[in-house]
Design an enzyme around this catalytic site. Structure first.
Site, PDB file in Angstrom:
ATOM      1  N   HIS A 131     -23.952  15.367  29.742  1.00  0.00           N
ATOM      2  CA  HIS A 131     -23.076  16.262  28.989  1.00  0.00           C
ATOM      3  C   HIS A 131     -21.699  16.351  29.636  1.00  0.00           C
ATOM      4  O   HIS A 131     -21.568  16.785  30.783  1.00  0.00           O
ATOM      5  CB  HIS A 131     -23.713  17.651  28.945  1.00  0.00           C
ATOM      6  CG  HIS A 131     -23.034  18.602  28.023  1.00  0.00           C
ATOM      7  ND1 HIS A 131     -22.680  19.885  28.405  1.00  0.00           N
ATOM      8  CD2 HIS A 131     -22.645  18.472  26.728  1.00  0.00           C
ATOM      9  CE1 HIS A 131     -22.125  20.501  27.378  1.00  0.00           C
ATOM     10  NE2 HIS A 131     -22.080  19.668  26.358  1.00  0.00           N
ATOM     11  N   HIS A 191     -13.027  19.382  26.446  1.00  0.00           N
ATOM     12  CA  HIS A 191     -13.853  20.171  25.534  1.00  0.00           C
ATOM     13  C   HIS A 191     -13.055  21.231  24.793  1.00  0.00           C
ATOM     14  O   HIS A 191     -13.047  21.283  23.563  1.00  0.00           O
ATOM     15  CB  HIS A 191     -14.999  20.834  26.292  1.00  0.00           C
ATOM     16  CG  HIS A 191     -15.912  21.630  25.408  1.00  0.00           C
ATOM     17  ND1 HIS A 191     -15.711  22.974  25.161  1.00  0.00           N
ATOM     18  CD2 HIS A 191     -17.008  21.271  24.701  1.00  0.00           C
ATOM     19  CE1 HIS A 191     -16.645  23.413  24.340  1.00  0.00           C
ATOM     20  NE2 HIS A 191     -17.454  22.400  24.041  1.00  0.00           N
TER      21      HIS A 191
END
Length: 276
Positions: free
Chosen positions: A40, A83
């Site tokens: 991730h 992100h």
């Protein structure tokens, strides 16, 4: 006669339900994508190796993992791998990445380290050299969903990289369906109402998104669903009826990983070593 009408209504509603949840079956790209686990935002190790950093992606490659990463479209048309839209959490700057050029982006550092915020064109050669796959998440902002999808695909075309593309925004996935049907595409989702995600969007829309009722727009190849929310009727129906691939995020323990993989799901993990 009323019974017949009721049955007809129920049949029509059932067909509408099936159409709303529609997925595409068994894209040939799964043959390779299913062989990997995905780190991730790279295989980060905070505070030493920040998320979505070149160091995190190199570490994933060193351990033989694929990686998930996030892509934003900047004002000069370049693609930043980060992100959040805001740099406040990751770089301590109250600025939005969509308002920056690539040159301006390079003046910031990630999480108190010397690591720069990478461009997608810097990350892709790492995975081209090693043949490991990517899960590319499109982070649409300010209605730039089509432009973001187009720019990302154009950049991916320049490299021989195994990848799939996902987004919370079904408009990104719809663009892929219409313009790049050969790409493995996926719908990201979760129980938005439970977690308070979704900003100021109407609750009815958040409920529809969480129950995958926008699948009819994009006909995804996979559903990437939050692991803790996976007990969802619509998700289970997509898996049973359309045989769609499920990916679970974000897996943070070996027990969660084993539970997900026991159901045939792929995993996007962080904060632990899957091999230990």
């Amino acid at each position: 006669m009323p019974v017949v009408i009721v049955l007809l209504v129920l049949i029509i509603l059932a067909e509408l339900f099936l159409l709303m949840l529609r997925c595409r079956r068994e894209h040939p790209g799964w043959k390779l994508l299913r062989q990997y686990r995905y780190a991730h935002r790279g295989y980060h190790d905070k505070p030493y190796i920040p998320e979505n950093s070149m160091a995190a992606f190199r570490r994933a490659i060193e351990h033989g993992y694929g990686a998930e990463l996030d892509v934003h479209l900047m004002k000069d048309g370049r693609l930043a791998v980060i992100h959040d839209a805001s740099l406040k959490r990751t770089a301590g700057a109250d600025v939005l990445v969509e308002d920056l050029t690539a040159e301006e982006l390079k003046t910031y550092r990630l999480e108190g380290t010397d690591e720069e915020i990478p461009l997608l064109e810097e990350v892709l050669p790492l995975f081209e050299q090693n043949g490991l796959p990517l899960v590319v998440e499109l982070k649409a902002e300010r209605g730039n969903h089509d432009a973001l999808a187009a720019a990302t695909c154009a950049m991916l075309d320049k490299y021989k990289v195994l990848y799939c593309i996902e987004s919370f925004d079904p408009r990104c996935i719809r663009w892929l369906k219409k313009n790049r049907p050969e790409i493995v595409r996926g719908q990201l989702s979760e129980n938005f109402l439970r977690h308070g995600d979704g900003g100021n969007m109407p609750k009815a829309l958040l409920w529809a998104l969480g129950n995958l009722l926008t699948n009819c727009l994009a006909k995804p190849d996979f559903i990437a669903y939050r692991f803790s929310d996976r007990d969802n009727f619509c998700l289970r129906w997509c898996r049973w009826f359309y045989h769609v691939q499920e990916i679970n995020w974000t897996i943070r323990t070996k027990e969660e990983m084993e539970a997900a993989e026991a159901q045939g799901n792929l995993v996007i993990f962080e904060c632990f070593d899957p091999e230990v």
